[in-house]
Write a protein that holds these residues in place. Structure first.
Motif, PDB file in Angstrom:
ATOM      1  N   GLY A 271      25.779  15.046  44.795  1.00 14.41           N
ATOM      2  CA  GLY A 271      24.836  14.256  44.054  1.00 14.41           C
ATOM      3  C   GLY A 271      24.351  15.101  43.028  1.00 14.41           C
TER       4      GLY A 271
ATOM      5  N   GLN B 171      23.700   4.861  42.260  1.00  9.61           N
ATOM      6  CA  GLN B 171      22.396   5.804  42.654  1.00  9.61           C
ATOM      7  C   GLN B 171      21.405   5.091  43.421  1.00  9.61           C
ATOM      8  OE1 GLN B 171      23.210   8.895  41.683  1.00  9.61           O
ATOM      9  NE2 GLN B 171      23.821   9.024  39.347  1.00  9.61           N
TER      10      GLN B 171
ATOM     11  N   GLY C   8      20.956  11.957  39.996  1.00  5.82           N
ATOM     12  CA  GLY C   8      20.666  10.376  39.732  1.00  5.82           C
ATOM     13  C   GLY C   8      19.828  10.069  41.018  1.00  5.82           C
ATOM     14  N   ILE C   9      20.357  10.449  42.319  1.00  3.84           N
ATOM     15  CA  ILE C   9      19.837  10.240  43.565  1.00  3.84           C
ATOM     16  C   ILE C   9      18.612  10.617  43.764  1.00  3.84           C
ATOM     17  CG2 ILE C   9      20.149  10.294  46.074  1.00  3.84           C
ATOM     18  CD1 ILE C   9      23.168   9.802  45.400  1.00  3.84           C
TER      19      ILE C   9
ATOM     20  N   GLU D 220      25.755   3.533  36.198  1.00  2.00           N
ATOM     21  CA  GLU D 220      25.201   4.582  37.310  1.00  2.00           C
ATOM     22  C   GLU D 220      24.532   3.883  38.196  1.00  2.00           C
ATOM     23  OE1 GLU D 220      22.384   6.930  37.298  1.00  2.00           O
ATOM     24  OE2 GLU D 220      21.598   5.833  35.471  1.00  2.00           O
TER      25      GLU D 220
ATOM     26  N   MET E  39      28.924  10.318  40.709  1.00  2.00           N
ATOM     27  CA  MET E  39      28.562   9.911  41.742  1.00  2.00           C
ATOM     28  C   MET E  39      29.030  11.193  42.540  1.00  2.00           C
ATOM     29  SD  MET E  39      29.117   6.109  40.532  1.00  2.00           S
ATOM     30  CE  MET E  39      28.605   5.653  39.117  1.00  2.00           C
TER      31      MET E  39
ATOM     32  N   THR F 267      20.400   5.333  47.335  1.00  2.00           N
ATOM     33  CA  THR F 267      19.225   5.722  47.970  1.00  2.00           C
ATOM     34  C   THR F 267      18.601   4.876  48.624  1.00  2.00           C
ATOM     35  OG1 THR F 267      19.235   7.199  45.795  1.00  2.00           O
ATOM     36  CG2 THR F 267      17.209   6.918  46.956  1.00  2.00           C
TER      37      THR F 267
ATOM     38  N   ASP G  22      26.740  12.201  49.209  1.00  2.68           N
ATOM     39  CA  ASP G  22      27.580  12.053  48.125  1.00  2.68           C
ATOM     40  C   ASP G  22      28.568  12.641  47.913  1.00  2.68           C
ATOM     41  OD1 ASP G  22      27.825  10.295  45.680  1.00  2.68           O
ATOM     42  OD2 ASP G  22      26.559  11.720  44.392  1.00  2.68           O
TER      43      ASP G  22
END
Lengths: 323, 323
Positions: free
Chosen positions: B126, B104, B130-131, B100, B1, B108, B198
């Motif tokens: 981030g 994420q 993932g974002i 996760e 994260m 978002t 993030d």
């Protein structure tokens, strides 16, 4: 929370598909030596579970308040710096003062706020008294029966957790010190408006209008919520739904902070569990000295919203398996 | 994260009242000897935190995949039996493959589904990607800028977490390897439709229409959500709201399974974060190989519902203090 056996996260293979707490999963290790398979730290309490290996959660024992053994089980009460007093039954964490509210309030008000005018309520397990305390907030209720076999457990809670065991002070409460199965067989079907099961397998629980029982966490890999709901609708002939709450200290290696609730209704008018028609607010104290800490009508409805992976649809069938 | 610093649960005392991740709170202890204050188990990874004493969470290290040090930070990737691969930065757990998604996706889609037709999105931190993967699901988006200074971190994610770092494969993504503060000063106000933070303190982030930043867990004692929202409305001149998600492995001793999100909008049309006007469904894959796992519109709205103790009202002021 459950005062009779420890919910293990094991889904039973019986006809209902209900979760059946068959294993005492965790072991206390306050400074004593245990199996080599599990890590230990002298002076810390650990929960670890054979079905959820590779994970362990420790709480430092600041002070042991009580250690004893009833006819049925081992009990341990200790103090922590973060969660206040903690109750452990046969090595399994039952509740902490800090976060018991999110379980007790949700388990009680999800069913009781979903039906109009509940009068008779039956509680299985829940010997700590916290659910009694919450039922007490409902002024429509005339009779609160609790079936709990271990009176020593009740006494320990009364001594060390007075804000939880205060539920017993409500004059509507009647304690039945009797094995649950025997009690069940002595009661006619449909006796209760609501039955809350904080203890054991509810297979035969058709005694009430609505039923609330602890279910697995949606994070638990083997839980198929859709299947559970379909099966329970078949058995109870009414509506059924799944809700959840967040309990930080609840056996993390199994439920990882999330406890599910299975709500079912029997034949009769449709019960829409998602929209509380019998709301309860912070002004409802009942026997408690405090207003509601966790529950409110907004949280009630929100608790039924599930992550996509926990819903079984064509679109996420493969995803669900990946979680 | 957060890939730059580890959110510590410490609420800053600056003018905004935003949470400021100033402390690297936890320490890895894969078999090595650390301070006597914290329990250790050889072969297990531990998180523990000086501001949340008396609690420790351990994950057994099945296999160390990578250990290294970039110009900025220490990195560790190991495998677990339950959570898949785990990424650790300067001793602090950053994410696990298993959970996760809940962070994420929520971080978002909470902002991006709350505004119509987002086109330009900026991500701070981030670095895992993932974002980016989640932003990629939004077909209206034309430009995705990410500001991440540690390229080695990105490479490690690309190698060991391809399903997460896949976000970098979206051709709309532009990586800016530059210190965040410098980048911020180079961009005119109002450039972006949404900014997702993030990583670090968002004090100066008035560059976008809406902003999403990690907030504390509602279980964190010092968090006053109402005050936070009042302050952020003053600063950003728009709406602000607080949502949360459940991330089992997220630094439990601080956030205990719950991560909060602070959502703010700047001047302009009112943004109602609770009701996504720009919904996204499982059919939106973007660059990802999988449909959404956690997020859906129902979960979006539900994530704003708070326990009573986390709301500051006259009725529960005293209760809130007791939690």
């Amino acid at each position: 929370m459950g005062s009779i056996v420890h919910p293990s996260g094991v889904t039973s293979n019986d006809e209902t598909g209900f979760s059946t707490p068959k294993i005492t999963a965790a072991e206390g290790n306050v400074g004593e030596s245990r199996s080599d398979e599990h890590p230990q730290i002298p002076g810390w309490f650990a929960e670890h579970c054979p079905i959820w290996p590779g994970e362990a959660h420790f709480l430092k024992v600041e002070n042991i308040c009580f250690q004893g053994k009833s006819e049925f089980q081992d009990m341990l009460v200790f103090e922590t710096s973060t969660y206040g007093k903690v109750f452990v039954l046969d090595g399994a964490l039952q509740l902490t003062e800090k976060d018991e509210c999110s379980y007790q309030e949700m388990m009680t008000h999800l069913p009781l706020c979903s039906i109009p005018n509940p009068k008779k309520v039956l509680l299985f397990g829940g010997g700590d008294g916290g659910i009694l305390r919450e039922i007490s907030r409902h002024s429509s209720v005339e009779q609160i029966d609790i079936c709990e076999i271990d009176t020593m457990l009740i006494d320990v809670y009364k001594k060390y957790f007075p804000d939880i065991a205060i539920g017993y002070k409500d004059p509507r409460v009647k304690l039945h010190v009797i094995d649950g199965t025997i009690f069940l067989n002595s009661v006619p079907k449909g006796t209760y408006d609501a039955i809350i099961v904080d203890a054991f397998d509810p297979v035969t629980l058709c005694l009430g209008r609505v039923l609330c029982i602890q279910g697995e966490s949606f994070w638990f890999k083997s839980l198929d919520i859709e299947e559970l709901l379909i099966k329970s609708r078949k058995i109870f002939k009414g509506s059924s739904d799944y809700a959840w709450t967040n309990v930080p200290t609840y056996p993390r290696q199994v439920n990882i902070g999330v406890i599910g609730f299975l709500l079912c209704s029997t034949e009769g008018p449709y019960v829409d569990f998602r929209n509380p028609i019998n709301p309860i607010g912070p002004e409802n104290y009942g026997i408690s000295k405090h207003p509601l800490k966790y529950y409110n009508s907004e949280v009630h409805s929100a608790s039924f919203c599930l992550p996509s992976f926990a819903k079984r649809t064509e679109a996420n069938k493969s995803t669900a398996k990946k979680i």
